[in-house]
Design an enzyme around this catalytic site. Structure first.
Site, PDB file in Angstrom:
ATOM      1  N   HIS A  71       0.836  -1.205   0.000  1.00 53.31           N
ATOM      2  CA  HIS A  71       0.000   0.000   0.000  1.00 53.31           C
ATOM      3  C   HIS A  71       0.876   1.263   0.000  1.00 53.31           C
ATOM      4  CE1 HIS A  71      -3.656   2.379   1.114  1.00 53.31           C
ATOM      5  NE2 HIS A  71      -2.740   3.166   1.662  1.00 53.31           N
ATOM      6  N   GLU A  72       1.804   1.314   0.936  1.00 52.83           N
ATOM      7  CA  GLU A  72       2.632   2.521   1.052  1.00 52.83           C
ATOM      8  C   GLU A  72       3.578   2.656  -0.145  1.00 52.83           C
ATOM      9  OE1 GLU A  72       1.516   4.556   3.077  1.00 52.83           O
ATOM     10  OE2 GLU A  72       0.378   3.224   4.402  1.00 52.83           O
ATOM     11  N   HIS A  86       1.732   4.457  -2.780  1.00 54.26           N
ATOM     12  CA  HIS A  86       1.841   5.916  -2.592  1.00 54.26           C
ATOM     13  C   HIS A  86       3.208   6.390  -3.076  1.00 54.26           C
ATOM     14  CE1 HIS A  86      -1.814   6.903  -0.366  1.00 54.26           C
ATOM     15  NE2 HIS A  86      -1.599   5.951   0.521  1.00 54.26           N
ATOM     16  N   GLU A 139      -4.551   7.951  -2.942  1.00 57.87           N
ATOM     17  CA  GLU A 139      -5.066   6.688  -2.426  1.00 57.87           C
ATOM     18  C   GLU A 139      -5.389   5.731  -3.584  1.00 57.87           C
ATOM     19  OE1 GLU A 139      -5.313   4.712   1.087  1.00 57.87           O
ATOM     20  OE2 GLU A 139      -4.775   6.808   0.840  1.00 57.87           O
TER      21      GLU A 139
END
Ligand code: ZN
Length: 510
Positions: A264-265, A268, A303
């Site tokens: 997830h990160e 980003h 996101e």
């Protein structure tokens, strides 16, 4: 030097201060000893005040006026014109917010967050209530200062998501509910949980870390221009495209925690690392209104990237078919008796649950809707802070069929309201919708994309995302980016199709 160049140099200094602030925040959340919190708070306050005084200044006004009369209106679609527009919009909004109010919110926020943390641990909503009431009052004041046409929420969401309004959100939520609630009902009716007994074992943390690094590098996170650390609440933060920090958290018994937080990160991080180099230190990578200096189009757009890599790639069957052997290599005993398909099914289990951050792809947006609907009602005065636990529990029952046994697992679970982050929750759902829409557009434009992903070639997708979205920084709004790639503004249909398709297959629904 033209007036535009002068303005750009001035904004670059402001940008540098935001990056330095981010460095301090990264350090605070990863390395700093707990005792450093008070002095770090003062350092952040000093630097924030300094940065704001540079931006909301006579000099900015003068340089902006001069640059605006220099850049021809015929030029309206250029990066220069876009940068000027962003600076003008942000300047006008900042000028409307009394510096007094900002100081009050910052001061209350620090205290309120500490009280919230204690109230949550002790399951004591009444202690938190007076702080939340004050924070709500300040947010209403902030909304009035910024200004809005229909709903105070419109002013607050502007800080994170340009182009989004409460009316539009209500339409989006209605569409999602109409699709998700019946799907969830069908899944729950299947008496066949997908869980397997993988999470009884222990997973060595050093091996987990290696695996996180391998998987994030595999999707293209560049460790020459980034690093991975651990943090209790995972986050990504950047100090320009050349220094992007990601974090994850480790649970010795629950491997998916670190793996999916890292993916997830890294999602980003991929956005930040692939912004065009010429936008570095310009208005088009400067987050004038938000709280984390995000270089992408909006918080929802950011996101989109994290959700796409975490869920649509990282939780796909194809991904684990290719990479399950990496799990087995790092954890031969733990994964001896299982296979890629079982792992894929285990990490995609759908189950109504109490906690947002643990929710699966199907139920996640219901948690967001509940929060946003409550925020709107609070801002309107339709609901009081006193009634919050009751309203929360009623909505949980309505959407997820569960009633929290206590406020700790109910209304007290999220930090956002304690520091005054009203208007931020919808960005998670906007990201989910955008991710499905963008990936569908990528497949439509690249007929060989599915084959490439099946071969573990993620570079083709990364290049396409970089060219079409990442590289533009904040130059285009999320709707403009979506229209460029898919011909449509934000649209819930691709997300609903994706969920229906994936989970019908997983749960054998017909
Ligand atoms: Zn995120």
């Amino acid at each position: 030097m033209t007036a535009y160049d002068d303005l750009t140099a001035h904004i670059a200094e402001y940008h540098d201060l935001l990056c330095i602030l981010n460095t301090l925040k990264w350090d605070m959340r990863t390395m700093m000893p707990a005792a450093g919190a008070a002095s770090r708070g003062r350092q952040l306050a000093t630097l924030t005040t300094l940065a704001k005084s540079i931006f909301v200044s006579e000099e900015t006004a003068r340089l902006l006026d001069a640059a605006e009369s220099e850049v021809a209106s015929a030029d309206s679609d250029s990066y220069r014109a876009r940068a000027l527009q962003q600076i003008r919009d942000a300047y006008e909004i900042h000028r409307r917010i009394p510096s007094d109010l900002v100081a009050q919110m910052a001061a209350l926020g620090a205290e309120s967050e500490a009280v919230w943390a204690k109230s949550r641990t002790e399951n004591d909503f009444p202690s938190f209530k007076p702080y939340l009431s004050q924070m709500l009052a300040l947010n209403i004041e902030l909304a009035e200062a910024i200004g809005y046409e229909d709903h105070p929420f419109d002013a607050l969401i502007l800080q994170f998501e340009p182009g989004m309004t409460s009316a539009r959100l209500q339409q989006i939520f209605a569409e999602l509910k109409a699709g998700v609630l019946p799907l969830l009902e069908r899944i729950v009716a299947v008496d066949q949980p997908l869980a397997i007994d993988l999470w009884e074992a222990e997973y060595d943390l050093a091996a987990q870390k290696k695996l996180c690094r391998e998987l994030t590098a595999l999707i293209g996170f560049d460790y020459e221009r980034g690093r991975l650390d651990s943090a209790p609440h995972p986050f990504e933060i950047s100090f320009t495209r050349d220094d992007v920090r990601i974090t994850t958290r480790y649970d010795a018994n629950y491997l998916p925690m670190s793996l999916f937080a890292a993916l997830h990160e890294a999602g980003h991080g991929l956005y930040e690392q692939n912004i065009a180099p010429e936008l570095t230190r310009t208005a088009l990578t400067t987050d004038f209104l938000g709280q984390y200096a995000v270089g992408g189009a909006s918080y929802g757009a950011h996101e989109f990237s994290s959700r796409l890599w975490e869920n649509q790639i990282g939780r796909s069957r194809g991904f684990w078919r290719l990479h399950f052997n990496r799990l087995q290599r790092h954890f031969p005993e733990q994964f001896a008796g299982t296979d890629a398909e079982s792992f894929y099914r285990a990490v995609n289990r759908v189950r109504p649950s109490l906690i947002r951050v643990e929710a699966d792809e199907v139920t996640y947006n219901l948690h967001i809707m509940l929060r946003v609907e409550i925020e709107m009602a609070l801002l309107e005065g339709a609901v009081s802070v006193d009634e919050l636990p009751e309203i929360w529990n009623a909505k949980m029952q309505e959407y997820l069929g569960l009633t929290p046994p206590d406020d700790r697992r109910g209304v007290l679970q999220d930090v956002h309201w304690s520091f005054g982050g009203f208007g931020n929750f919808p960005t998670y759902t906007i990201g989910n919708i955008m991710a499905a829409q963008v990936l569908a557009a990528a497949h439509a434009q690249m007929p060989d994309l599915a084959a490439k992903l099946a071969d573990g070639d993620y570079q083709a997708l990364l290049t396409w995302l970089s060219e079409n979205i990442y590289r533009h920084g904040r130059a285009y709004s999320p709707d403009e980016l979506l229209t460029r790639v898919s011909g449509e503004e934000l649209n819930t249909a691709p997300l609903l199709d994706y969920l229906e398709h994936k989970y019908s297959d997983l749960y054998g629904l017909r």
